[in-house]
Design an enzyme around this catalytic site. Structure first.
Site, PDB file in Angstrom:
ATOM      1  CB  CYS A   2      22.144 112.513  33.771  1.00 55.79           C
ATOM      2  SG  CYS A   2      22.773 112.958  35.445  1.00 55.79           S
ATOM      3  CB  CYS A   5      22.234 116.791  35.823  1.00 56.15           C
ATOM      4  SG  CYS A   5      24.051 116.672  35.791  1.00 56.15           S
ATOM      5  CG  ASP A  28      17.661 105.020  47.086  1.00 62.20           C
ATOM      6  OD1 ASP A  28      18.804 105.273  46.372  1.00 62.20           O
ATOM      7  OD2 ASP A  28      16.450 104.630  46.302  1.00 62.20           O
ATOM      8  N   GLY A  88      27.539  97.711  39.273  1.00 57.76           N
ATOM      9  CA  GLY A  88      25.768  97.744  39.411  1.00 57.76           C
ATOM     10  C   GLY A  88      25.232  99.140  39.465  1.00 57.76           C
ATOM     11  CG  HIS A  93      25.169 112.815  38.489  1.00 54.30           C
ATOM     12  ND1 HIS A  93      25.063 113.919  37.955  1.00 54.30           N
ATOM     13  CD2 HIS A  93      25.657 112.885  39.821  1.00 54.30           C
ATOM     14  CE1 HIS A  93      25.157 114.876  38.901  1.00 54.30           C
ATOM     15  NE2 HIS A  93      25.642 114.559  39.797  1.00 54.30           N
ATOM     16  CG  HIS A  95      24.594 107.801  42.997  1.00 54.96           C
ATOM     17  ND1 HIS A  95      24.881 107.564  41.874  1.00 54.96           N
ATOM     18  CD2 HIS A  95      24.170 106.388  43.460  1.00 54.96           C
ATOM     19  CE1 HIS A  95      24.574 106.233  41.216  1.00 54.96           C
ATOM     20  NE2 HIS A  95      24.055 105.742  42.290  1.00 54.96           N
ATOM     21  CG  HIS A  97      23.837 103.999  47.547  1.00 54.97           C
ATOM     22  ND1 HIS A  97      22.503 103.859  47.338  1.00 54.97           N
ATOM     23  CD2 HIS A  97      24.406 103.929  46.229  1.00 54.97           C
ATOM     24  CE1 HIS A  97      22.469 103.494  46.002  1.00 54.97           C
ATOM     25  NE2 HIS A  97      23.591 103.710  45.273  1.00 54.97           N
TER      26      HIS A  97
HETATM   27  P1  AMP Z   1      22.955 102.893  41.753  1.00 54.43           P
HETATM   28  O1  AMP Z   1      22.327 101.476  41.320  1.00 54.43           O
HETATM   29  O2  AMP Z   1      23.872 102.835  42.740  1.00 54.43           O
HETATM   30  O3  AMP Z   1      23.065 103.613  40.487  1.00 54.43           O
HETATM   31  O4  AMP Z   1      21.563 103.451  42.679  1.00 54.43           O
HETATM   32  C1  AMP Z   1      20.767 104.613  41.827  1.00 54.43           C
HETATM   33  C2  AMP Z   1      19.791 104.797  43.177  1.00 54.43           C
HETATM   34  O5  AMP Z   1      19.007 105.843  42.835  1.00 54.43           O
HETATM   35  C3  AMP Z   1      18.747 103.558  43.435  1.00 54.43           C
HETATM   36  O6  AMP Z   1      19.021 103.334  44.878  1.00 54.43           O
HETATM   37  C4  AMP Z   1      17.520 104.280  43.052  1.00 54.43           C
HETATM   38  O7  AMP Z   1      16.277 103.785  43.925  1.00 54.43           O
HETATM   39  C5  AMP Z   1      17.824 105.722  43.257  1.00 54.43           C
HETATM   40  N1  AMP Z   1      16.919 106.599  42.466  1.00 54.43           N
HETATM   41  C6  AMP Z   1      16.454 106.488  41.288  1.00 54.43           C
HETATM   42  N2  AMP Z   1      15.824 107.623  40.786  1.00 54.43           N
HETATM   43  C7  AMP Z   1      15.719 108.261  42.002  1.00 54.43           C
HETATM   44  C8  AMP Z   1      14.889 109.769  42.517  1.00 54.43           C
HETATM   45  N3  AMP Z   1      13.914 110.334  41.532  1.00 54.43           N
HETATM   46  N4  AMP Z   1      14.669 109.926  43.597  1.00 54.43           N
HETATM   47  C9  AMP Z   1      15.625 109.401  44.682  1.00 54.43           C
HETATM   48  N5  AMP Z   1      16.435 107.981  44.337  1.00 54.43           N
HETATM   49  C10 AMP Z   1      16.203 107.681  43.039  1.00 54.43           C
END
Ligand code: AMP
Length: 118
Positions: A2, A5, A28, A88, A93, A95, A97
């Site tokens: 993913c 990962c 982010d 949402g 994976h 995470h 915020h």
């Molecule tokens: P979620 O909606 O909680 O799954 O949040 C996923 C977050 O990952 C979003 O805020 C995206 O802006 C962030 N995101 C996606 N790809 C990347 C990346 N390559 N580097 C940093 N943040 C990312």
């Protein structure tokens, strides 16, 4: 493998702010506030619902260390995790915020009447 990962394995570059043997914190790519970091475990865990208490105990001290490093600890910040489809969650994976650096609004997140029964 993913997306997160690959970030944990450094196959995809990210702007890393803090790292230890279990977690990485990086900025982010699409920030919603002056400071918007993501904290991920290096091991693949789908989301909070699948996370172990042991991992979460380690996450607590890592996140506290990170917020102190970023100067967020005294003025405050928001810590949230989107869990599953209704939550949402876009990247499957776990995470967290960490959002801060300004006074944050608290808004209704649903188009539906918050007082209506599900
Ligand atoms: P979620 O909606 O909680 O799954 O949040 C996923 C977050 O990952 C979003 O805020 C995206 O802006 C962030 N995101 C996606 N790809 C990347 C990346 N390559 N580097 C940093 N943040 C990312």
């Amino acid at each position: 493998m993913c997306l997160f990962c690959k970030i944990a394995n450094k196959e995809i570059s990210s702007n890393i702010e803090l790292e230890n043997e279990d977690f990485i914190a990086f900025h982010d790519i699409n920030p919603i506030a002056p400071i918007h970091l993501l904290v991920i475990p290096k091991v693949h865990v789908e989301n909070f619902q699948k996370a172990s208490p042991k991992l979460m105990a380690k996450a607590t001290s890592f996140i506290q260390e990170l917020t102190i490093k970023m100067g967020l600890d005294s003025d405050g910040y928001r810590l949230l995790t989107n869990n599953g489809e209704n939550g949402g969650q876009e990247v499957m994976h776990l995470h967290f915020h960490i959002v801060g650096g300004t006074r944050l609004k608290w808004v209704h997140l649903s188009d539906n009447n918050p007082k209506a029964a599900i």
